[in-house]
Design a protein around this motif. Structure first.
Motif, short mmCIF file in Angstrom:
data_model
loop_
_atom_site.label_atom_id
_atom_site.label_comp_id
_atom_site.label_asym_id
_atom_site.label_seq_id
_atom_site.Cartn_x
_atom_site.Cartn_y
_atom_site.Cartn_z
N THR A 288 -6.13 -37.53 22.45
CA THR A 288 -5.25 -37.43 23.62
C THR A 288 -3.80 -37.68 23.19
O THR A 288 -2.89 -37.00 23.66
N GLN A 328 -7.04 -35.48 31.22
CA GLN A 328 -8.45 -35.78 31.42
C GLN A 328 -8.75 -36.13 32.88
O GLN A 328 -9.81 -35.83 33.38
N ASP A 411 -7.27 -31.65 28.06
CA ASP A 411 -7.99 -32.81 27.53
C ASP A 411 -9.40 -32.85 28.09
O ASP A 411 -9.59 -33.02 29.30
N GLU A 412 -10.34 -32.66 27.24
CA GLU A 412 -11.77 -32.74 27.58
C GLU A 412 -12.14 -31.97 28.85
O GLU A 412 -12.55 -32.57 29.84
MG LIG Z 1 -8.75 -38.98 25.08
#
Ligand SMILES: [Mg+2]
Ligand SMILES: Nc1ncnc2c1ncn2[C@@H]1O[C@H](COP(=O)(O)OP(=O)(O)OP(=O)(O)O)[C@@H](O)[C@H]1O
Length: 1021
Positions: A288, A328, A411-412
């Motif tokens: 991140t 995220q 992010d993810e």
């Molecule tokens: Mg992360």
């Protein structure tokens, strides 16, 4: 491949080969070869026998009506086979089947009408695009560039610009041709080559002239290790409309925390348009952080990041709109529907599109994400879900996808999703890269299919070391090779094509075994060593340099439209929360009712007849209403910006207008405050019998609430957690109560903060002090009883009382006190024992106060002012001053007498009516407070002046300068720029003007900056 499909294929193969001359050896070999790629030997024989049996059997074995000709019978047979497999095969598989059928034809090169007829039936049933069928046929039949002049075909030959790998070894590969076919409708690539050299596809040796599918993540390699990847090929097929060049270069980037702890160490990589880059690594290894650095939210400690030569951190303005970021966390507005969330996001990016166009765009997007059926559902919070986790994720991504930024960081995106949902999301990202965008995504535990979708993967190890950057299939080979594993050159499983990225982490994190065979905590190879190994083996490549700025797909609306979008978004999200609406509307009237009903005091316990004039609680009510307004204003606004912080983080890449955002918030809150104040006054004033003052009460409460809104917004934008916000609220509210002037008189405070002649400075900063004073003064002076006109000169009860008060103060306090001081001074002069400083002070006091007394209209003029000074003071001069004081006393006696007469005459004439009015409009307790009725020291000496410590509400403050608006408490007027203003207007106006200052603090985020600065400063120390 399922048994049914394989059987159907064998039937189709057999049908083709037995047309026009029957099966030949090469065709049999082709089928054998085909089966070998799909099956193990024992199963293979079964299908080969089936094929041979079908291929050698005569057509007549099929039982069709006698009347039909052989060709009709055959067509029906083909149709039935195709129907069988049509519903089982997906689009991609159908394309592969068609290629194999053409390949079979190509073996004998017998393109006879009967054979082609079979294929045309297959094409029809499969509903394939005619232009794609044509190019498939040509691709299979020919190897010459002239015959393959299609956009969908790419020719790579040494010496030609397109062929990167041929450049590496041009002599060795001089006789080589690589041909690639792209079927756009299914996004599939096929590859074949002609050469006497050996080539490898994903580590497996391949045969020339045979057509191979070239799946996502594949690598095509020469004998000497030169490789081209799936992404190299896809980028060559990018259509010119999407060919904006992007070059993202990260060179020697490191990042450290303020405590100097290293989070990322010396990262080097680059990516270009059309790339999908996956960032993988264990938890906490800095993925991140890397994304934040690349998107320009953090500044690297060292090294350089550039997007087409621009630095995402320092060139934010030039890159506005080019970068998109999906963190995220959830970025959705909970109280809006799926549609509204996306609609407002789109509205902010397409300023010149009409509403209808945006609606169409949003619906298309929702459709492609499979969310169209959920469009009217409220998204809800994570704890109160109305749409599923996968749908939330997809909607979050859609917020950015809709505007198609050139470079997107995610992010993810797939964490917590089913493998199907995860693949859908990856497909969306893949589509974006096919439009020439560059996508970086952090991903956890990718499946084989997802892992291979990436053009490049970046593997981070603990401590932020980059241990690999490159092709995903090669990554497995790389680690297996270093780990000296058997079959290291095989990236993926040769039979199933799957690839297990877990292997990488097993190798990376392999632990040392102790002498007892137990794993120890120690790693065999440290992250830093892996990173060094990768560096040493990585060939030096010069990243592509692009100098033109990236394209910006952003058409931001103007500030006014942004303001309207924000207002509408806030309004919709608030209005959809019924509980919020109900509470917001009810809280003020309910509090008003409770307060007013409880303090509705009636003096006579028997009759219980209520008189406004006798209710001793009115001043407290005024105070409480001001506090309620401040409290409601603070609580309404305290979470407003805080709640939006994640959305703001995303919107910062759009560089939207902060004024629009803040003004929309303020406008919205002002409407709420205005309604709440109005409802409060409407509920409480009638119960307490407050008449004719509705506007003043409403406006004063609105002003209080408004400034509390501003304060609330400031804390909401400055603090990092809800709990801190709610801790700060009492910290603001309690001083507002203490320093409002209602609970503790300003002249009875600690001498360190108080001032004898003015409201203390600290209290001047409290909005409640201004509105409480405004309401108290206005309630006392502007009520109907006090403002009835008594005579032709327009004098009212209030103005007459004011005259009397002024005259009486002079007569009773100022002039007698001056006489006393003159006598004292005389005595000092006579005895000669006087302190010169005291005499000087007395002279200052006497001249100043006489000038004030003489300032009254019609008073005898004070002519000796210049002639009196401490150095030349004489007894006769003091005598003449005493004579002047006597004249002034007579004058003020007369003023007072005349005013009293006018008042009393009118009172006598209208006694019944006025008494009634007094009961309803004039409050004694209020009078007691604003006249300081029980004050014992009515006059004070302070800095060689007299302070009138009584009847403040009748005393206009002195005009001491253009900006000296400060005065004693409960003054009926204020001076500003030499103009005397009514206290109510001045005080409420001052609050709105003061809001400007608060707005500047809010806009510049001053408090947060100061806190960050002091935090950094202390750290450094
Ligand atoms: Mg992360
Ligand atoms: N502001 C900060 N203060 C202290 N430590 C921090 C800060 N920001 C990041 N870190 C630390 O830096 C490391 C990397 O954090 P980062 O969030 O980038 O990890 P990550 O790879 O994204 O992890 P995950 O996969 O769990 O999301 C972590 O060990 C984290 O604790």
């Amino acid at each position: 491949m399922s048994e049914r499909i394989l059987k159907a294929l064998m039937e189709l193969f057999a049908l083709i080969v037995k047309q026009d001359g029957g099966i030949i050896e090469e065709e049999r070999n082709y089928v054998l070869n085909f089966l070998e790629k799909q099956l193990t030997t024992n199963v293979l024989i079964r299908y080969l026998l089936l094929f041979e049996e079908l291929a050698e059997s005569p057509d007549e074995i099929y039982n069709y009506p006698d009347s039909s000709t052989p060709s009709i019978k055959r067509n029906i047979k083909i149709l039935s086979i195709c129907e069988q497999i049509n519903k089982t095969l997906n689009k991609e598989q159908k394309a592969v089947v068609l290629i194999r059928l053409y390949e079979l034809l190509n073996v004998s090169r017998r393109y006879t009408p009967n054979r082609l007829n079979i294929i045309s039936i297959v094409v029809e049933v499969f509903r394939m695009l005619p232009e794609e069928v044509e190019v498939i046929e040509q691709f299979v039949r020919y190897n010459e560039a002239e015959k393959l002049n299609y956009h969908a075909v790419l020719f790579l030959r040494p010496g030609e610009e397109e062929c990167d790998i041929c450049h590496k070894e041009p002599e060795i590969y001089s006789e080589t041709t690589i041909i690639i076919l792209r079927l756009a409708s299914v996004d599939l690539y096929f590859i074949k080559y002609l050469s006497n050299k050996q080539f490898y596809l994903n580590g497996i040796p391949i045969v020339q002239e045979y057509i191979y599918t070239f799946p996502k993540g594949s690598a095509f390699r020469t004998q000497y290790g030169h490789t081209f990847y799936y992404s190299d090929i896809t980028s060559k097929f990018l259509s010119p409309e999407h060919s904006c060049k992007l070059s993202f270069i990260v060179s020697n980037v490191s990042y450290r925390l303020p405590n100097n702890q290293k989070i990322l160490a010396n990262l080097n990589f680059s990516a270009v348009q059309g790339n999908l880059v996956g960032i993988i690594g264990g938890s906490g290894c800095g993925k991140t952080t890397l994304l934040n650095l690349m998107s320009g939210m953090l500044e690297p400690a060292s090294g350089k990041i550039s997007l087409n030569g621009l630095d995402p951190f320092s060139d934010k303005r030039k890159l506005e709109g080019a970068i998109g970021y999906i963190p995220q966390d959830d970025l959705l507005i909970e109280d809006l529907t799926v549609f509204e969330n996306l609609y407002y996001a789109a509205d902010q990016c397409f300023g010149h599109k009409k509403k209808e166009e945006i609606v169409v765009l949003v619906e298309q997007m929702l459709n492609s994400l499979g969310l169209i059926e959920k469009k009217d559902l409220k998204v809800g919070s994570i704890f109160n879900k109305t749409i599923s986790g996968g749908q939330r994720k997809r909607l979050n991504i859609a917020l950015e996808l809709i505007r198609e930024p050139s470079v997107l960081f995610i992010d993810e995106p797939t964490t917590g999703l089913s493998s199907k949902d995860a693949e859908n999301i990856m497909d969306l990202l893949r589509d974006l890269t096919l439009k020439g965008k560059l996508v970086f995504t952090v991903i956890h535990q990718p499946s084989s299919a997802i892992y291979k979708m990436f053009d490049n993967v970046l593997i981070l190890d603990q401590g932020g070391y980059m241990v690999y950057y490159g092709n995903p299939v090669d990554s497995v080979i790389f680690f297996k090779t270093i780990d000296s594993q058997v079959n290291a050159s095989l990236g993926e499983c040769p039979s199933c094509g799957s690839l297990n990225p877990e292997i990488i982490f097993k190798i990376l994190e392999a632990q040392v075994v102790d002498e007892f065979g137990h794993y120890t905590e120690q790693r065999k190879v440290k992250p830093k060593e892996w990173s060094e190994k990768f560096r040493s083996l990585q060939p030096d490549t010069v990243p592509l340099q692009v100098s033109e700025p990236p394209s910006i797909n952003l058409d931001r609306p103007g500030p006014l439209k942004q303001f309207l979008i924000y207002i509408s978004r806030d309004f919709r999200s608030k209005i959809s929360d019924r509980q919020y609406v109900a509470l917001t509307l009810l809280v003020a009237p309910v509090l008003a009712f409770i307060l007013s009903a409880i303090i509705r005091y009636t003096p006579d316990p028997d009759t219980r007849e209520y008189f406004f004039s006798r209710n001793e609680n009115i001043p407290v009510y005024i105070f409480m209403s001001v506090i309620v307004a401040a409290f409601l204003g603070l609580t309404q606004s305290a979470e407003e910006i805080f709640r939006d912080r994640k959305i703001l983080k995303r919107e910062q890449f759009l560089n939207l207008n902060r004024h629009s955002y803040l003004l929309a918030k303020i406008a919205f809150l002002t409407v709420i405050s205005a309604s709440q104040s109005f409802l409060f006054v409407l509920a409480a004033n009638p119960i307490l019998g407050i008449k004719g003052m509705t506007f003043n009460y409403w406006f004063a409460l609105l002003a209080t609430s408004f400034s509390a809104n501003m304060l609330g917004l400031i804390i909401s934008g400055s603090l990092r957690s809800v709990i801190s916000i709610y801790i700060v609220i009492p910290l603001l509210l309690i001083p507002m109560m203490i320093l409002s002037g209602a609970m503790f008189p300003f002249d009875k405070l600690n001498r360190l903060v108080t001032r004898t002649d003015k409201v203390p400075l600290i209290a001047e900063m409290m909005p409640t002090r201004w509105t409480y004073e405004a309401l108290m003064v206005s309630q006392f002076r502007d009520n109907l009883y006090n403002s009835v006109i008594y005579n032709s000169e327009g004098e009212t009860h209030y103005s007459l009382e004011k005259k009397i008060s002024n005259a009486d103060f002079n007569n009773v306090y100022r002039l007698p006190e001056l006489s006393r001081i003159i006598s004292q001074t005389k005595e000092m002069l006579v005895t000669g024992g006087g302190n010169t400083d005291l005499i000087k002070g007395n002279v200052r006091l006497i001249t100043g106060e006489l000038a004030k007394a003489a300032g009254y209209k019609g008073a005898p003029a004070f002519q000796m002012r210049e002639s009196i000074n401490a150095a030349t003071l004489t007894i006769p001069a003091l005598d003449s001053l005493e004579a002047y004081i006597a004249r002034l006393t007579m004058f003020y006696n007369e003023v007072s007498r005349r005013a009293e007469k006018t008042r009393d005459q009118f009172l006598m004439l209208n006694s019944g009516k006025l008494r009634e009015m007094e009961k309803d409009y004039y409050n004694y307790k209020l009078e007691e407070i604003v006249t300081k009725y029980y004050e014992t020291d009515k006059i004070l000496r302070y800095r060689d002046t007299f302070i009138q410590n009584t009847d403040p509400v009748y005393l206009d403050p002195e005009n001491k300068g253009p900006l000296c608006f400060r005065s004693h408490f409960f003054a009926p007027s204020k001076n500003i720029f030499g103009i005397r203003c009514d206290t109510f207007n001045f005080n409420t106006g001052l609050i709105f003007a003061g809001a400007l200052l608060l707005y500047v603090i809010l806009y510049t985020d001053l408090i947060r900056r100061l806190m960050n600065f002091s935090w950094k400063f202390r750290r450094r120390q």
